[in-house]
Design an enzyme around this catalytic site. Structure first.
Site, short mmCIF file in Angstrom:
data_model
loop_
_atom_site.label_atom_id
_atom_site.label_comp_id
_atom_site.label_asym_id
_atom_site.label_seq_id
_atom_site.Cartn_x
_atom_site.Cartn_y
_atom_site.Cartn_z
N PRO A 101 0.94 -1.17 0.01
CA PRO A 101 0.03 -0.13 -0.01
C PRO A 101 0.62 1.14 0.03
CG PRO A 101 -0.82 -1.51 1.67
CD PRO A 101 0.47 -2.21 1.05
N GLY A 105 2.92 3.92 5.38
CA GLY A 105 3.88 3.68 6.30
C GLY A 105 4.48 2.35 6.11
N LEU A 106 4.22 1.47 5.08
CA LEU A 106 4.75 0.37 4.84
C LEU A 106 6.06 0.44 3.81
CD1 LEU A 106 1.56 -1.94 4.40
CD2 LEU A 106 3.02 -1.29 6.57
N GLY A 107 6.74 1.25 3.72
CA GLY A 107 7.82 1.48 3.08
C GLY A 107 7.97 1.32 1.43
N SER A 108 6.46 1.65 0.92
CA SER A 108 6.41 1.24 -0.65
C SER A 108 7.73 2.07 -1.40
CB SER A 108 5.26 1.54 -0.77
OG SER A 108 5.00 2.71 -1.76
N ALA A 110 10.55 3.13 -0.61
CA ALA A 110 11.96 2.65 -0.38
C ALA A 110 11.91 1.32 -1.29
CB ALA A 110 12.18 2.39 0.96
N ALA A 111 10.92 0.53 -1.13
CA ALA A 111 11.14 -0.91 -1.84
C ALA A 111 10.92 -0.66 -3.15
CB ALA A 111 9.79 -1.67 -1.32
N ASP A 152 14.00 3.62 6.29
CA ASP A 152 13.27 2.69 5.47
C ASP A 152 14.12 2.06 4.45
OD1 ASP A 152 11.06 3.57 6.86
OD2 ASP A 152 9.94 4.09 5.08
O1 PMV Z 1 7.98 5.55 5.60
P1 PMV Z 1 7.06 5.57 7.04
O2 PMV Z 1 5.87 6.25 7.08
O3 PMV Z 1 7.11 4.26 7.69
O4 PMV Z 1 7.80 6.55 7.97
C1 PMV Z 1 9.22 6.32 8.28
C2 PMV Z 1 9.53 6.58 9.81
C3 PMV Z 1 9.75 8.03 10.00
O5 PMV Z 1 10.47 8.04 11.25
C4 PMV Z 1 8.37 8.80 10.25
C5 PMV Z 1 10.37 8.68 8.99
C6 PMV Z 1 11.73 8.36 9.00
O6 PMV Z 1 12.60 8.68 7.90
O7 PMV Z 1 12.51 7.84 9.61
#
Ligand code: PMV
Length: 314
Positions: A101, A105-108, A110-111, A152
């Site tokens: 998704p 917050g699931l790292g999409s 970066a993945a 991430d």
């Molecule tokens: O990508 P997210 O929404 O899981 O956020 C990562 C975590 C944060 O601490 C909010 C941001 C970061 O860069 O560490």
């Protein structure tokens, strides 16, 4: 030339989001049930240097040089090229797909970046090291996050539970006893750049208020590490609950997340908290396997648009 395919997992943050941006430790784990995938195929008919990108999920079908120069995919390709010491790539097609998704917050982000960097560098015959892959993905994360901590791209690249302190080499975590999480999606997207920006403004306005909260979150992550190392899984639950309360104090929860956290606890979760940027996105519940289905069901009854079960192990 055969198609080159690469994939990278999603992730959740078990402890320490946001405080990690301010130098406190955090713990993140991969979520391998969801993945981003990149497939590169040679396109000998096209002119050298052209890369056609197809990403159906976001309706993208374009030659990469048509993209704005700050588009995350353009930045990822440009930085990969630079790391490979190339001025252009052999002509190719790049297909991107993902069931992670987006903006939840699931790292999409970066993945997707990690999958592309690996597929493209392998396609050129020079696969990049994990450290290099993570560093390039970090540059892409800056577009998604503004001031990312780097957690991430690290967890997604290494696909292992990590203990992360900004600016320090990542530490792969020992998880003495595997355990399970149920992830619940509020269905509300929440771009991390916004929540990270809101915390930054609050911190600039009142550092004396926020620094102690970051300290408490960092202490939780430190304690969690010792529990993970000692196989004391049940002890992680109260830490998750405390971490959620601290994130609430930082204004990072919302009624939808609180409702899911409460529903998980009422259904027997050992602990629960929001995960990632917050104000939408996903929460996680620590579960015993006999309660996992019941907790997933309770989350759905309380508004979760999707639940994902994942096992965490070293
Ligand atoms: O990508 P997210 O929404 O899981 O956020 C990562 C975590 C944060 O601490 C909010 C941001 C970061 O860069 O560490």
């Amino acid at each position: 030339m055969p198609a080159i395919s690469s994939s990278a997992p999603g992730k959740v943050i078990l402890f320490g989001e946001h405080a990690v941006v301010y130098g406190r430790p955090a713990i993140a784990v991969p979520v391998t049930r969801v993945r981003a995938k990149a497939i590169v195929t040679a396109n000998p008919k096209a002119e050298p240097g052209s890369v056609y990108i197809y990403a159906q999920a976001i309706g993208l079908d374009a030659e990469w040089r048509e993209l704005p120069s700050d588009h995350p995919l353009a930045v990822t390709l440009q930085n990969t090229l630079q790391a490979l010491g190339l001025s252009r790539l052999p002509a190719c097609n790049l297909r991107i797909s993902s069931n992670i998704p987006v903006a939840s917050g699931l790292g999409s982000g970066a993945a997707v970046a990690v999958a592309i960097i690996r597929a493209i560098s392998s396609f050129t015959g020079h696969p990049l090291s994990d450290d290099k892959v993570s560093a390039i993905a970090y540059e892409t994360e800056k577009i998604h996050h503004g001031t990312p901590s780097g957690i991430d791209n690290s967890v997604v690249t290494y696909c292992r539970p990590i203990y992360y302190v900004r600016g320090h080499p990542i530490e792969l975590l020992r998880v003495a006893q595997p355990f399970s999480l149920v992830i619940g999606n509020t269905g509300m997207t929440s771009p991390t750049v916004q929540t990270v920006g809101a915390v930054r403004r609050a911190w600039q306005a009142n550092p004396d208020l926020l620094e102690p909260l970051f300290d408490k979150i960092g202490d939780i992550a430190k304690k969690a590490r010792t529990y993970l190392d000692g196989g004391q899984i049940k002890s992680l639950g109260p830490l998750m609950n405390s971490n959620h309360q601290l994130l609430r104090e930082l204004g990072l929860s919302c009624p939808e997340l609180d409702r899911l956290v409460e529903a998980a606890l009422e259904a027997g979760a050992l602990g629960a908290k929001l995960s990632g940027g917050g104000v939408g996105g996903n929460m996680i519940a620590l579960v015993t396997d006999d309660r996992a289905a019941i907790i997933a069901n309770a989350l759905q009854q309380s508004g979760a648009t999707q639940t994902i079960y994942t096992e965490v192990k070293t």
